[in-house]
Write a protein that holds these residues in place. Structure first.
Motif, PDB file in Angstrom:
ATOM      1  N   LYS A  47      -0.356  -1.952  -6.391  1.00 43.83           N
ATOM      2  CA  LYS A  47       0.639  -1.736  -5.337  1.00 43.83           C
ATOM      3  C   LYS A  47       0.453  -0.400  -4.635  1.00 43.83           C
ATOM      4  O   LYS A  47       0.992  -0.191  -3.549  1.00 43.83           O
ATOM      5  CB  LYS A  47       2.058  -1.763  -5.925  1.00 43.83           C
ATOM      6  N   SER A  48      -0.279   0.500  -5.261  1.00 47.78           N
ATOM      7  CA  SER A  48      -0.353   1.872  -4.771  1.00 47.78           C
ATOM      8  C   SER A  48      -1.785   2.272  -4.447  1.00 47.78           C
ATOM      9  O   SER A  48      -2.730   1.914  -5.153  1.00 47.78           O
ATOM     10  CB  SER A  48       0.217   2.825  -5.826  1.00 47.78           C
ATOM     11  N   LEU A  49      -1.930   3.047  -3.383  1.00 52.20           N
ATOM     12  CA  LEU A  49      -3.219   3.639  -3.018  1.00 52.20           C
ATOM     13  C   LEU A  49      -3.505   4.877  -3.847  1.00 52.20           C
ATOM     14  O   LEU A  49      -4.634   5.358  -3.874  1.00 52.20           O
ATOM     15  CB  LEU A  49      -3.220   4.014  -1.532  1.00 52.20           C
ATOM     16  N   GLN A  79       0.848  -1.189   0.000  1.00 48.99           N
ATOM     17  CA  GLN A  79       0.000   0.000   0.000  1.00 48.99           C
ATOM     18  C   GLN A  79       0.891   1.248   0.000  1.00 48.99           C
ATOM     19  O   GLN A  79       1.122   1.868   1.026  1.00 48.99           O
ATOM     20  CB  GLN A  79      -0.935  -0.006   1.221  1.00 48.99           C
ATOM     21  N   ILE A  80       1.351   1.586  -1.191  1.00 48.63           N
ATOM     22  CA  ILE A  80       2.224   2.752  -1.351  1.00 48.63           C
ATOM     23  C   ILE A  80       1.370   3.997  -1.592  1.00 48.63           C
ATOM     24  O   ILE A  80       0.417   3.958  -2.374  1.00 48.63           O
ATOM     25  CB  ILE A  80       3.172   2.576  -2.556  1.00 48.63           C
ATOM     26  N   THR A  81       1.712   5.072  -0.918  1.00 50.57           N
ATOM     27  CA  THR A  81       1.146   6.377  -1.249  1.00 50.57           C
ATOM     28  C   THR A  81       2.288   7.268  -1.720  1.00 50.57           C
ATOM     29  O   THR A  81       3.343   7.316  -1.103  1.00 50.57           O
ATOM     30  CB  THR A  81       0.439   7.008  -0.034  1.00 50.57           C
ATOM     31  N   PHE A  82       2.066   7.946  -2.834  1.00 51.03           N
ATOM     32  CA  PHE A  82       3.058   8.881  -3.370  1.00 51.03           C
ATOM     33  C   PHE A  82       2.629  10.306  -3.034  1.00 51.03           C
ATOM     34  O   PHE A  82       1.439  10.632  -3.060  1.00 51.03           O
ATOM     35  CB  PHE A  82       3.174   8.730  -4.886  1.00 51.03           C
ATOM     36  N   PHE A  83       3.610  11.123  -2.708  1.00 45.77           N
ATOM     37  CA  PHE A  83       3.367  12.550  -2.452  1.00 45.77           C
ATOM     38  C   PHE A  83       4.328  13.330  -3.334  1.00 45.77           C
ATOM     39  O   PHE A  83       5.543  13.180  -3.209  1.00 45.77           O
ATOM     40  CB  PHE A  83       3.613  12.877  -0.972  1.00 45.77           C
TER      41      PHE A  83
END
Length: 244
Positions: A98-100, A17-21
């Motif tokens: 893979k990402s939120l 659960q990746i979050t990118f900023f």
């Protein structure tokens, strides 16, 4: 840098659960100058004796809606700017499950252009315009290609769906971003100085396993990060893709 790329690869591989900023740095790689850098918006309009804060304010829009749209056409609408390898990498990880999603301080809409669907645009987006009288919506392409200044339906003033000086951030967007950060097992910051609010306040809510910061310059959160890479982010992603 090779060891750090290997470490980044492992972190991304193990994350679910990746979050990118993202901040201005990711757009610079697509040819859009940083807001306050040499050649950026502040620099360009200040040279002409204009106040960037006023030109991006609700006051200016209300006083001179046509002048405001002229300003948008000249300084904000980049028809030739496209997503780069970093935008595409983020979008691909979302498609893989893979990402939120991504939280961005940018208004250029390049994350959506790259295919990201779960995007919280803290300051809005230039990909959408609307008439303040009849609520007719237009895309950035509509506005650029048809050189629009007013609504084609009713003739009312057009504006981009961005947060102007004097306006509040959208609270729903803030809450969505906050939830993404709280739910993430990995938070990857790209191209943000992490000094402009609400960025700093949001990042402080991360309690997951790995905080990764990829930015040319140091940030106030570097000492809290599990991995810090002070390199060009496009080169980092290209190096990462080569070893996958």
């Amino acid at each position: 840098m090779e060891n750090k790329i290997e470490q980044l690869k492992e972190i991304i591989h193990d994350a679910n659960q990746i979050t990118f900023f993202t901040g201005a740095g990711i757009s610079v790689a697509s040819g859009i100058p940083d807001f306050r850098s040499v050649g950026g918006l502040y620099d360009e309009v200040s040279k002409k004796g204009m106040s960037p804060e006023y030109l991006l304010s609700t006051e200016y829009f209300q006083n001179d809606p046509l002048g405001f749209m002229d300003f948008c056409h000249e300084y904000l609408l980049f028809a030739d700017k496209k997503p780069n390898a970093v935008h595409e990498w983020i979008a691909d990880l979302e498609k893989e499950g893979k990402s939120l999603g991504v939280i961005t301080q940018n208004i250029d809409g390049l994350h959506a252009d790259a295919g990201s669907e779960q995007v919280d645009e803290l300051h809005g987006t230039l990909n959408r315009f609307y008439c303040i009288e009849c609520a007719q919506e237009y895309t950035k392409s509509d506005v650029i290609e048809r050189d629009l200044r007013t609504c084609e339906r009713c003739g009312g003033p057009l504006r981009p769906d961005i947060v102007l000086y004097g306006e509040m951030l959208n609270q729903s967007t803030i809450m969505n971003a906050l939830n993404k950060i709280r739910e993430a097992d990995t938070l990857v910051v790209l191209g943000s100085s992490l000094v402009v609010q609400p960025a700093a306040g949001l990042i402080s809510n991360f309690a997951g396993k790995n905080l990764v910061i990829i930015n040319l310059d140091p940030t106030p959160y570097d000492h809290e990060a599990d991995l810090v890479i002070h390199e060009d982010m496009v080169k980092v992603v290209e190096a990462l893709n080569r070893i996958e």
